[in-house]
Design a protein around this motif. Structure first.
Motif, mmCIF file in Angstrom:
data_model
loop_
_atom_site.group_PDB
_atom_site.id
_atom_site.type_symbol
_atom_site.label_atom_id
_atom_site.label_comp_id
_atom_site.label_asym_id
_atom_site.label_seq_id
_atom_site.Cartn_x
_atom_site.Cartn_y
_atom_site.Cartn_z
ATOM 1 N N ASN A 178 0.847 -1.202 0.000
ATOM 2 C CA ASN A 178 0.000 0.000 0.000
ATOM 3 C C ASN A 178 0.878 1.246 0.000
ATOM 4 O O ASN A 178 1.941 1.267 0.624
ATOM 5 C CB ASN A 178 -0.863 0.060 1.273
ATOM 6 C CG ASN A 178 -2.034 -0.889 1.228
ATOM 7 O OD1 ASN A 178 -2.113 -1.825 2.017
ATOM 8 N ND2 ASN A 178 -2.947 -0.664 0.313
ATOM 9 N N LYS A 179 0.381 2.304 -0.690
ATOM 10 C CA LYS A 179 1.068 3.590 -0.568
ATOM 11 C C LYS A 179 0.739 4.144 0.807
ATOM 12 O O LYS A 179 -0.380 3.945 1.307
ATOM 13 C CB LYS A 179 0.543 4.567 -1.622
ATOM 14 C CG LYS A 179 0.927 4.202 -3.024
ATOM 15 C CD LYS A 179 0.258 5.166 -3.985
ATOM 16 C CE LYS A 179 0.596 4.801 -5.408
ATOM 17 N NZ LYS A 179 -0.171 5.639 -6.358
ATOM 18 N N LEU A 215 1.764 -1.874 13.937
ATOM 19 C CA LEU A 215 1.193 -0.758 14.705
ATOM 20 C C LEU A 215 0.069 -0.070 13.930
ATOM 21 O O LEU A 215 -0.986 0.226 14.488
ATOM 22 C CB LEU A 215 2.281 0.264 15.049
ATOM 23 C CG LEU A 215 3.044 0.158 16.382
ATOM 24 C CD1 LEU A 215 2.078 -0.023 17.541
ATOM 25 C CD2 LEU A 215 4.097 -0.896 16.449
ATOM 26 N N CYS A 216 0.296 0.173 12.628
ATOM 27 C CA CYS A 216 -0.742 0.849 11.821
ATOM 28 C C CYS A 216 -2.012 0.010 11.782
ATOM 29 O O CYS A 216 -3.122 0.552 11.848
ATOM 30 C CB CYS A 216 -0.264 1.077 10.384
ATOM 31 S SG CYS A 216 0.965 2.364 10.268
ATOM 32 N N ASN A 217 -1.872 -1.296 11.676
ATOM 33 C CA ASN A 217 -3.056 -2.161 11.602
ATOM 34 C C ASN A 217 -3.816 -2.197 12.921
ATOM 35 O O ASN A 217 -5.042 -2.095 12.944
ATOM 36 C CB ASN A 217 -2.651 -3.581 11.180
ATOM 37 C CG ASN A 217 -2.373 -3.664 9.689
ATOM 38 O OD1 ASN A 217 -3.029 -2.990 8.892
ATOM 39 N ND2 ASN A 217 -1.385 -4.453 9.299
ATOM 40 N N ARG A 260 5.410 3.656 -1.539
ATOM 41 C CA ARG A 260 4.772 2.560 -0.817
ATOM 42 C C ARG A 260 5.341 2.478 0.604
ATOM 43 O O ARG A 260 6.473 2.899 0.851
ATOM 44 C CB ARG A 260 5.064 1.222 -1.509
ATOM 45 C CG ARG A 260 4.475 1.099 -2.886
ATOM 46 C CD ARG A 260 4.853 -0.275 -3.445
ATOM 47 N NE ARG A 260 4.667 -0.316 -4.885
ATOM 48 C CZ ARG A 260 3.501 -0.439 -5.501
ATOM 49 N NH1 ARG A 260 2.399 -0.549 -4.790
ATOM 50 N NH2 ARG A 260 3.436 -0.469 -6.808
ATOM 51 N N VAL A 261 4.559 1.850 1.483
ATOM 52 C CA VAL A 261 4.976 1.728 2.888
ATOM 53 C C VAL A 261 6.339 1.037 2.995
ATOM 54 O O VAL A 261 7.235 1.513 3.694
ATOM 55 C CB VAL A 261 3.919 0.952 3.698
ATOM 56 C CG1 VAL A 261 4.433 0.619 5.081
ATOM 57 C CG2 VAL A 261 2.623 1.748 3.783
ATOM 58 N N GLU A 262 6.524 -0.065 2.241
ATOM 59 C CA GLU A 262 7.787 -0.811 2.388
ATOM 60 C C GLU A 262 8.984 0.042 1.982
ATOM 61 O O GLU A 262 10.057 -0.058 2.578
ATOM 62 C CB GLU A 262 7.742 -2.132 1.592
ATOM 63 C CG GLU A 262 7.369 -1.976 0.145
ATOM 64 C CD GLU A 262 6.991 -3.310 -0.534
ATOM 65 O OE1 GLU A 262 6.762 -4.291 0.187
ATOM 66 O OE2 GLU A 262 6.947 -3.316 -1.778
ATOM 67 N N ASP A 263 8.784 0.916 0.964
ATOM 68 C CA ASP A 263 9.890 1.760 0.514
ATOM 69 C C ASP A 263 10.211 2.865 1.518
ATOM 70 O O ASP A 263 11.378 3.136 1.807
ATOM 71 C CB ASP A 263 9.570 2.369 -0.858
ATOM 72 C CG ASP A 263 9.396 1.272 -1.909
ATOM 73 O OD1 ASP A 263 10.079 0.229 -1.772
ATOM 74 O OD2 ASP A 263 8.557 1.434 -2.819
ATOM 75 N N ILE A 264 9.126 3.468 2.053
ATOM 76 C CA ILE A 264 9.360 4.532 3.045
ATOM 77 C C ILE A 264 10.086 3.963 4.263
ATOM 78 O O ILE A 264 11.000 4.562 4.806
ATOM 79 C CB ILE A 264 8.024 5.161 3.499
ATOM 80 C CG1 ILE A 264 7.288 5.755 2.302
ATOM 81 C CG2 ILE A 264 8.252 6.226 4.547
ATOM 82 C CD1 ILE A 264 5.941 6.361 2.665
ATOM 83 N N CYS A 265 9.668 2.763 4.673
ATOM 84 C CA CYS A 265 10.293 2.148 5.843
ATOM 85 C C CYS A 265 11.773 1.887 5.575
ATOM 86 O O CYS A 265 12.627 2.181 6.412
ATOM 87 C CB CYS A 265 9.589 0.840 6.209
ATOM 88 S SG CYS A 265 7.990 1.120 6.953
ATOM 89 N N GLU A 266 12.052 1.362 4.387
ATOM 90 C CA GLU A 266 13.445 1.050 4.070
ATOM 91 C C GLU A 266 14.293 2.321 4.065
ATOM 92 O O GLU A 266 15.391 2.342 4.625
ATOM 93 C CB GLU A 266 13.503 0.356 2.699
ATOM 94 C CG GLU A 266 14.770 -0.483 2.556
ATOM 95 C CD GLU A 266 14.897 -1.065 1.162
ATOM 96 O OE1 GLU A 266 13.862 -1.480 0.589
ATOM 97 O OE2 GLU A 266 16.030 -1.068 0.649
ATOM 98 N N MET A 267 13.747 3.376 3.448
ATOM 99 C CA MET A 267 14.489 4.646 3.388
ATOM 100 C C MET A 267 14.818 5.171 4.776
ATOM 101 O O MET A 267 15.834 5.807 5.001
ATOM 102 C CB MET A 267 13.629 5.719 2.696
ATOM 103 C CG MET A 267 13.663 5.646 1.185
ATOM 104 S SD MET A 267 12.346 6.695 0.498
ATOM 105 C CE MET A 267 12.567 8.216 1.412
ATOM 106 N N ASN A 268 13.898 4.915 5.719
ATOM 107 C CA ASN A 268 14.069 5.463 7.070
ATOM 108 C C ASN A 268 14.668 4.455 8.043
ATOM 109 O O ASN A 268 14.737 4.722 9.249
ATOM 110 C CB ASN A 268 12.728 5.939 7.620
ATOM 111 C CG ASN A 268 12.264 7.216 6.971
ATOM 112 O OD1 ASN A 268 12.737 8.296 7.307
ATOM 113 N ND2 ASN A 268 11.370 7.110 6.008
#
Lengths: 227, 191
Positions: free
Chosen positions: A8-9, A55-57, A37-45
């Motif tokens: 998901n974005k 947590l989001c769920n 996407r969530v996975e990309d943002i997480c990886e970047m950070n």
């Protein structure tokens, strides 16, 4: 069962539940994520997308219950970091903001104002004590190497009950502010702070659910020897 | 709060019950067993499927509920045969072929009962309740209030429950502010 995935974005998560914007500072993540996407943002950070989504769920879907395997995969360090950041947000940002506005109302309210402000400060110190108890007992335990023995000073029942008492006081405050203070005292300021308190109260409810659905099962699992 | 093993039943009930604006499903557990950690705080009405548990387990659970909140209204969700012994423990039964309007009216009937027991007209405090409130605001315990007003402790507790039901304020410090705002006590009395 509804749940978000890494595909998901992040903006889709936010459109579904705007409260999730609060997850970013708690995970040390930044704004300006575009259409990623969530996975990309997480990886970047450098954030575990598993923990972020967990947590989001829990935050977004009332019926979402982490599976035993998910509880097993929890990274205690990341969880503690998240909870400490949440505590910091409540104490040093939201409550300070609300205190400022209640202070303004209190000034206009004359003698009763002092009592109102004291009521709020009393609440603030209760919640600070509650957080401190968690930070002094549960968090060091979660961060320790040997989790087989739960220290005696951890009492999950009492903690869970004190969540309830904390919620009661906040609800009292909303009632006093809009139902019982004399009508002429700063109506716009009161409506504004009322919304702020309702929002805080919703967020604190979710915080309790996170502890109930993630933290407590994790500790129970360690105790039962299944983790 | 709803406890049932079937998510279809939970979601269906949620939709039906929340069509009544006074009801909100604050929590639900999709569970095969009621022995799992169930958070009872703040629940006024509980709908639970007894099919999932043995009589002894169920009895203990209902006891825990009543200990948490003696005014909690408990409905059994009847999806299959349930022994009379268990049915006698609850305040009402919702059956699977009940119409939505029937379910809502069953819930309304019991919530009316609990409210009418507690509330008089206009949610105004009675003079006795005001007396109790003033003493609560002055920091007296239930026992002290009972002695001062010549009441039983049980009656004092009942008055306090009514005060909270009428004002929607639970904490002692919140009630103190209410008493000050309504000129039931003066600031000097407080000090």
């Amino acid at each position: 069962m509804n749940k978000f995935t890494g595909r998901n974005k992040f903006i889709e998560l936010l459109n579904y539940n705007p409260q999730l914007i609060l997850m970013l500072p708690r995970f040390g993540m930044k704004l300006g994520f575009g259409e990623k996407r969530v996975e990309d943002i997480c990886e970047m950070n450098n954030v575990s997308s598993f923990m972020f989504l967990l947590l989001c769920n829990v935050y977004s879907f009332d019926d979402y219950m982490p599976t035993e395997n998910e509880i097993k995969d929890i990274d205690a360090n990341a969880l503690v970091k998240y909870l400490i950041a949440s505590h910091d947000y409540y104490l040093n940002h939201r409550l300070k903001h609300i205190e400022k506005h209640i202070g303004k109302i209190a000034k206009e309210a004359g003698k009763i104002g002092d009592v109102l402000l004291n009521f709020f400060k009393e609440y603030e110190s209760e919640i600070a004590t509650h957080f401190k108890t968690e930070e002094d007992t549960i968090f060091p335990y979660l961060l320790s190497e040997n989790k087989q023995m739960i220290p005696e000073n951890i009492d999950l029942d009492t903690l869970s009950r004190s969540h309830g008492n904390i919620g009661d006081k906040l609800s009292d405050l909303t009632n006093i502010i809009i139902k019982y203070l004399p009508a002429e005292i700063m109506p716009n300021e009161r409506i504004g702070v009322w919304f702020d308190i309702i929002q805080l109260s919703k967020d604190l409810d979710k915080h309790t659910i996170v502890e109930e659905k993630i933290l407590m099962p994790y500790i129970e699992g360690v105790k039962g020897g299944s983790l | 709060m709803i406890i049932d093993p079937s998510i279809i039943i939970i979601e269906g009930l949620k939709k039906i019950i929340e069509s009544g604006p006074e009801f909100k499903i604050t929590r639900f557990y999709q569970s095969n067993s009621i022995t799992t950690n169930v958070l009872l705080h703040g629940i006024d009405i509980l709908l639970v499927n007894p099919r999932m548990s043995k009589t002894s387990q169920f009895t203990k659970f209902i006891h825990d509920c009543r200990t948490e909140n003696e005014n909690m209204v408990i409905f059994a969700l009847q999806t299959s045969y349930v022994p009379m012994q268990m049915m006698n423990l609850v305040d009402g039964v919702i059956e699977m072929d009940d119409d939505p309007s029937v379910i809502i009216s069953k819930l309304r009937n019991v919530s009316c009962k609990t409210e009418s027991a507690n509330l008089s007209d206009n949610c105004e405090l009675s003079s006795r309740e005001k007396e109790v409130l003033v003493l609560v605001a002055k920091g007296k315990t239930n026992k002290e209030i009972a002695e001062l007003l010549n009441l039983s402790v049980y009656t004092v507790i009942a008055h306090r429950k009514n005060i909270t039901a009428k004002t929607n304020i639970k904490s002692v410090s919140g009630l103190t502010i209410y008493a000050l705002l309504n000129n039931l006590i003066s600031q000097t009395e407080m000090n």
